[in-house]
Design an enzyme around this catalytic site. Structure first.
Site, PDB file in Angstrom:
ATOM      1  N   GLU A  90      14.400  28.485  16.951  1.00 48.58           N
ATOM      2  CA  GLU A  90      12.912  29.020  16.939  1.00 48.58           C
ATOM      3  C   GLU A  90      13.048  30.171  16.261  1.00 48.58           C
ATOM      4  O   GLU A  90      13.886  30.748  15.623  1.00 48.58           O
ATOM      5  CB  GLU A  90      13.264  29.832  18.673  1.00 48.58           C
ATOM      6  CG  GLU A  90      13.298  28.889  19.679  1.00 48.58           C
ATOM      7  CD  GLU A  90      13.269  29.335  21.014  1.00 48.58           C
ATOM      8  OE1 GLU A  90      12.661  28.935  21.964  1.00 48.58           O
ATOM      9  OE2 GLU A  90      14.268  30.013  21.250  1.00 48.58           O
ATOM     10  N   CYS A 117      10.677  36.640  12.010  1.00 46.68           N
ATOM     11  CA  CYS A 117      12.205  36.504  12.532  1.00 46.68           C
ATOM     12  C   CYS A 117      12.415  35.045  12.529  1.00 46.68           C
ATOM     13  O   CYS A 117      12.145  34.305  13.041  1.00 46.68           O
ATOM     14  CB  CYS A 117      12.155  37.135  13.907  1.00 46.68           C
ATOM     15  SG  CYS A 117      13.848  37.302  14.431  1.00 46.68           S
ATOM     16  N   CYS A 124      25.105  29.194  17.522  1.00 46.75           N
ATOM     17  CA  CYS A 124      25.802  30.195  16.947  1.00 46.75           C
ATOM     18  C   CYS A 124      27.280  30.218  17.299  1.00 46.75           C
ATOM     19  O   CYS A 124      27.536  30.386  18.664  1.00 46.75           O
ATOM     20  CB  CYS A 124      25.481  31.682  17.157  1.00 46.75           C
ATOM     21  SG  CYS A 124      26.019  33.061  16.206  1.00 46.75           S
ATOM     22  N   CYS A 128      29.048  36.144  20.837  1.00 49.15           N
ATOM     23  CA  CYS A 128      28.892  37.446  21.689  1.00 49.15           C
ATOM     24  C   CYS A 128      28.720  37.637  23.024  1.00 49.15           C
ATOM     25  O   CYS A 128      27.603  36.653  23.354  1.00 49.15           O
ATOM     26  CB  CYS A 128      27.548  38.461  20.731  1.00 49.15           C
ATOM     27  SG  CYS A 128      28.061  38.547  19.070  1.00 49.15           S
ATOM     28  N   CYS A 131      24.717  37.604  24.321  1.00 52.36           N
ATOM     29  CA  CYS A 131      23.507  36.915  23.422  1.00 52.36           C
ATOM     30  C   CYS A 131      23.254  35.227  23.805  1.00 52.36           C
ATOM     31  O   CYS A 131      24.234  34.563  24.074  1.00 52.36           O
ATOM     32  CB  CYS A 131      23.994  36.626  22.234  1.00 52.36           C
ATOM     33  SG  CYS A 131      22.849  35.948  21.054  1.00 52.36           S
ATOM     34  N   GLY A 173      21.600  32.224  15.344  1.00 52.72           N
ATOM     35  CA  GLY A 173      22.722  32.154  14.332  1.00 52.72           C
ATOM     36  C   GLY A 173      23.025  33.435  13.450  1.00 52.72           C
ATOM     37  O   GLY A 173      22.442  34.475  13.505  1.00 52.72           O
ATOM     38  N   GLU A 174      24.140  33.270  12.751  1.00 56.98           N
ATOM     39  CA  GLU A 174      24.899  34.201  11.892  1.00 56.98           C
ATOM     40  C   GLU A 174      24.820  33.881  10.480  1.00 56.98           C
ATOM     41  O   GLU A 174      25.146  33.016   9.885  1.00 56.98           O
ATOM     42  CB  GLU A 174      26.316  34.333  12.233  1.00 56.98           C
ATOM     43  CG  GLU A 174      27.142  35.241  11.427  1.00 56.98           C
ATOM     44  CD  GLU A 174      26.439  36.679  11.155  1.00 56.98           C
ATOM     45  OE1 GLU A 174      26.200  37.324  12.002  1.00 56.98           O
ATOM     46  OE2 GLU A 174      26.267  37.136   9.990  1.00 56.98           O
ATOM     47  N   SER A 201      20.544  40.471   9.357  1.00 57.68           N
ATOM     48  CA  SER A 201      21.386  41.067  10.136  1.00 57.68           C
ATOM     49  C   SER A 201      22.475  40.261  10.470  1.00 57.68           C
ATOM     50  O   SER A 201      22.422  39.361  10.571  1.00 57.68           O
ATOM     51  CB  SER A 201      20.448  41.262  11.522  1.00 57.68           C
ATOM     52  OG  SER A 201      21.464  41.649  12.495  1.00 57.68           O
ATOM     53  N   SER A 224      25.232  44.564  13.310  1.00 57.07           N
ATOM     54  CA  SER A 224      25.309  44.656  14.826  1.00 57.07           C
ATOM     55  C   SER A 224      26.730  45.146  15.111  1.00 57.07           C
ATOM     56  O   SER A 224      27.573  44.434  14.862  1.00 57.07           O
ATOM     57  CB  SER A 224      25.122  43.242  15.244  1.00 57.07           C
ATOM     58  OG  SER A 224      23.723  42.609  14.898  1.00 57.07           O
ATOM     59  N   LEU A 225      26.690  46.127  15.818  1.00 57.95           N
ATOM     60  CA  LEU A 225      27.971  46.966  16.110  1.00 57.95           C
ATOM     61  C   LEU A 225      28.133  46.929  17.556  1.00 57.95           C
ATOM     62  O   LEU A 225      29.199  46.379  17.916  1.00 57.95           O
ATOM     63  CB  LEU A 225      27.674  48.369  15.570  1.00 57.95           C
ATOM     64  CG  LEU A 225      28.843  48.996  14.981  1.00 57.95           C
ATOM     65  CD1 LEU A 225      29.293  48.291  13.990  1.00 57.95           C
ATOM     66  CD2 LEU A 225      28.413  50.691  14.316  1.00 57.95           C
ATOM     67  N   ASN A 300      18.545  42.607  26.551  1.00 56.06           N
ATOM     68  CA  ASN A 300      17.396  42.144  27.226  1.00 56.06           C
ATOM     69  C   ASN A 300      18.203  41.189  28.193  1.00 56.06           C
ATOM     70  O   ASN A 300      18.995  40.298  27.786  1.00 56.06           O
ATOM     71  CB  ASN A 300      16.726  41.138  26.117  1.00 56.06           C
ATOM     72  CG  ASN A 300      15.683  41.990  25.296  1.00 56.06           C
ATOM     73  OD1 ASN A 300      15.177  42.657  25.672  1.00 56.06           O
ATOM     74  ND2 ASN A 300      15.939  41.727  23.897  1.00 56.06           N
ATOM     75  N   CYS A 345      14.986  39.727  21.409  1.00 56.43           N
ATOM     76  CA  CYS A 345      16.463  39.676  20.584  1.00 56.43           C
ATOM     77  C   CYS A 345      17.386  39.001  21.671  1.00 56.43           C
ATOM     78  O   CYS A 345      17.549  39.349  22.652  1.00 56.43           O
ATOM     79  CB  CYS A 345      17.096  41.130  20.203  1.00 56.43           C
ATOM     80  SG  CYS A 345      16.059  41.993  19.206  1.00 56.43           S
TER      81      CYS A 345
HETATM   82  N1  SAH Z   1      23.655  36.876  14.120  1.00 56.60           N
HETATM   83  C1  SAH Z   1      23.023  38.130  13.543  1.00 56.60           C
HETATM   84  C2  SAH Z   1      21.382  38.181  14.015  1.00 56.60           C
HETATM   85  C3  SAH Z   1      21.157  37.405  14.985  1.00 56.60           C
HETATM   86  S1  SAH Z   1      21.237  38.446  16.450  1.00 56.60           S
HETATM   87  C4  SAH Z   1      23.526  39.477  14.589  1.00 56.60           C
HETATM   88  O1  SAH Z   1      24.509  39.455  15.451  1.00 56.60           O
HETATM   89  O2  SAH Z   1      23.348  40.383  13.888  1.00 56.60           O
HETATM   90  C5  SAH Z   1      19.913  39.774  16.397  1.00 56.60           C
HETATM   91  C6  SAH Z   1      20.171  41.015  17.177  1.00 56.60           C
HETATM   92  O3  SAH Z   1      19.977  40.764  18.313  1.00 56.60           O
HETATM   93  C7  SAH Z   1      21.489  41.501  17.067  1.00 56.60           C
HETATM   94  O4  SAH Z   1      21.488  42.667  16.711  1.00 56.60           O
HETATM   95  C8  SAH Z   1      22.161  41.335  18.301  1.00 56.60           C
HETATM   96  O5  SAH Z   1      23.111  42.256  18.760  1.00 56.60           O
HETATM   97  C9  SAH Z   1      20.929  41.443  19.217  1.00 56.60           C
HETATM   98  N2  SAH Z   1      20.903  40.897  20.338  1.00 56.60           N
HETATM   99  C10 SAH Z   1      21.517  39.821  20.626  1.00 56.60           C
HETATM  100  N3  SAH Z   1      21.664  39.340  22.086  1.00 56.60           N
HETATM  101  C11 SAH Z   1      20.768  40.462  22.720  1.00 56.60           C
HETATM  102  C12 SAH Z   1      20.332  40.578  24.066  1.00 56.60           C
HETATM  103  N4  SAH Z   1      20.621  40.021  24.870  1.00 56.60           N
HETATM  104  N5  SAH Z   1      19.490  42.063  24.221  1.00 56.60           N
HETATM  105  C13 SAH Z   1      19.240  42.477  23.000  1.00 56.60           C
HETATM  106  N6  SAH Z   1      19.591  42.183  21.768  1.00 56.60           N
HETATM  107  C14 SAH Z   1      20.661  41.240  21.669  1.00 56.60           C
HETATM  108 FE1  SF4 Z   2      25.518  34.783  17.139  1.00 57.15          FE
HETATM  109 FE2  SF4 Z   2      24.204  37.264  16.604  1.00 57.15          FE
HETATM  110 FE3  SF4 Z   2      24.080  36.005  18.843  1.00 57.15          FE
HETATM  111 FE4  SF4 Z   2      26.380  37.145  18.282  1.00 57.15          FE
HETATM  112  S1  SF4 Z   2      24.301  38.210  18.428  1.00 57.15           S
HETATM  113  S2  SF4 Z   2      26.039  35.242  19.161  1.00 57.15           S
HETATM  114  S3  SF4 Z   2      26.329  36.780  16.119  1.00 57.15           S
HETATM  115  S4  SF4 Z   2      23.205  35.033  16.956  1.00 57.15           S
END
Ligand code: SAH
Ligand code: SF4
Length: 360
Positions: A90, A117, A124, A128, A131, A173-174, A201, A224-225, A300, A345
């Site tokens: 997507e 985006c 991925c 996390c 996510c 994805g990362e 990112s 992403s921290l 989210n 996100c």
């Molecule tokens: N893999 C990369 C880029 C894709 S994720 C990364 O992790 O940075 C893009 C952003 O979406 C990241 O900052 C991640 O922390 C955030 N994200 C992932 N799941 C989310 C959720 N359920 N709600 C809000 N932000 C989320």
């Molecule tokens: Fe992968 Fe980014 Fe989602 Fe973490 S937040 S699982 S690195 S897409």
């Protein structure tokens, strides 16, 4: 059939040598594919008809197939693509008004900004806890052509030209676990979207950060921290075991930032997990060792796929933002776009059912 999407002008020249021997043809074909968004050779009307036919016999332009478009009332639109091997990914078209307050008419929003985006992987492996993409498991790396193809397909569908959009690698994805193809995609996109308007990112893949740092034209970096100490971050982002905060920040300090630029730190706010004022103070202290800004993303939610994880109240989000600002770091809050389209996100999954429902 060889795919010309994803090839540089030089590689196109090599590929089409037999059918289009004049050196300027490759540049023309590249222009047609990229700046003019041609999806097949019949559209390339500046090429002789016989040449177009010969090209169509040996080559394709593998723009990913759009299989669904989901618009949201705020103008955001999610695109679901199917790739040649059936993998689904997507990408999201986001439009934001710049809200330039005007003394003549404070109610009329200013020009709008388009952001695309993009996904870098189908799935991925980083997994996390917050996510939905992570729920899909590892998937595969996308090729440079599949990455740029998402952009071209959306540009064609929405009818915008070169230099009209920003690009963020914040889809599925990362990106820094797919550095070689992402780097090629950045090169291919460069004529359309300046690196200054491109953001990668990452979840904090140190070798990937180092590899991007060595490029002559670097995109903006977002990290992403979501946790300001190792134990909180490891719970949410298992990659923190491999690249803990000290190692990550050492790499970020070596990142060649241009003057006036900042590193963006994304922080997903989750109720009762990382959302106290003490967390905010810790976050500010950690990131202000660099030219930094913080982007807070209230979680989210997904009852099915992220059970037990909640978005904090708006008051908690605002208090957290205030505490980070108080710690000397500029903050923006991403009140997510496209929620109704499930395009926000962390909600991109490329299919209706994830492989593993979450039980954590
Ligand atoms: N893999 C990369 C880029 C894709 S994720 C990364 O992790 O940075 C893009 C952003 O979406 C990241 O900052 C991640 O922390 C955030 N994200 C992932 N799941 C989310 C959720 N359920 N709600 C809000 N932000 C989320
Ligand atoms: Fe992968 Fe980014 Fe989602 Fe973490 S937040 S699982 S690195 S897409």
């Amino acid at each position: 059939m060889q795919d010309l999407l994803g090839l540089s002008p030089l590689d196109i020249a090599r590929a089409v040598r037999d059918v289009a021997p004049e050196p300027f043809r490759a540049a023309q074909i590249f222009q047609w594919i990229h700046a003019r968004r041609a999806a097949d050779f019949t559209e390339m009307t500046s090429l002789p008809k016989a040449m177009r036919e010969a090209l169509a016999e040996g080559f394709v332009i593998g723009v990913p197939k759009v299989i669904a478009r989901t618009p949201a009332p705020d103008g955001t639109e999610k695109f679901l693509f199917e790739l040649a091997d059936g993998a689904r990914i997507e990408a999201v078209y986001i439009v934001e008004s710049k809200k330039t307050p005007s003394w003549t008419d404070p109610e009329t929003p200013g020009a709008s900004r388009i952001t695309i985006c993009l996904s870098s992987q189908a799935g991925c492996a980083v997994d996390c806890a917050f996510c939905v993409t992570g729920r899909m498991g590892a998937g595969r790396n996308l090729t440079a052509g599949e990455i740029v193809g998402q952009y071209l397909a959306i540009a064609r569908a929405k009818g915008f030209g070169p230099h009209a959009a920003n690009v963020v690698f914040m889809g599925m994805g990362e990106p820094l676990l797919n550095v070689s193809q992402v780097t090629r995609a950045l090169d291919l996109l460069e004529e359309e979207v300046s690196p200054k308007r491109t953001t990668v990112s990452t979840a904090g893949v140190v070798p990937g950060i180092e590899s991007l740092a060595g490029r002559p034209h670097r995109p903006n970096l977002a990290v992403s921290l979501s946790g300001a100490d190792d134990s909180t971050r490891t719970k949410l982002m298992p990659i923190n075991r491999t690249y803990p905060l000290a190692e990550l920040f050492a790499a970020l300090k070596r990142w060649p930032l241009e003057r006036g630029r900042k590193i963006t730190f994304e922080y997903v706010l989750i109720e009762g997990v990382n959302d106290t004022s003490a967390d905010a103070v810790k976050l500010a202290a950690l990131v202000r060792t660099l030219p930094a800004k913080v982007n807070l993303i209230p979680l989210n939610e997904s009852k099915e796929w992220l059970p037990g994880l909640k978005r904090p109240s708006d008051a908690t989000v605002n208090a957290f933002a205030k505490a980070v600002v108080g710690g000397g770091v500029p903050v923006t809050v991403r009140w997510s776009k496209g929620l109704q389209a499930d395009a926000a996100c962390g909600q991109l999954k490329g299919r209706e059912e994830p492989r593993r429902p979450r039980s954590r």
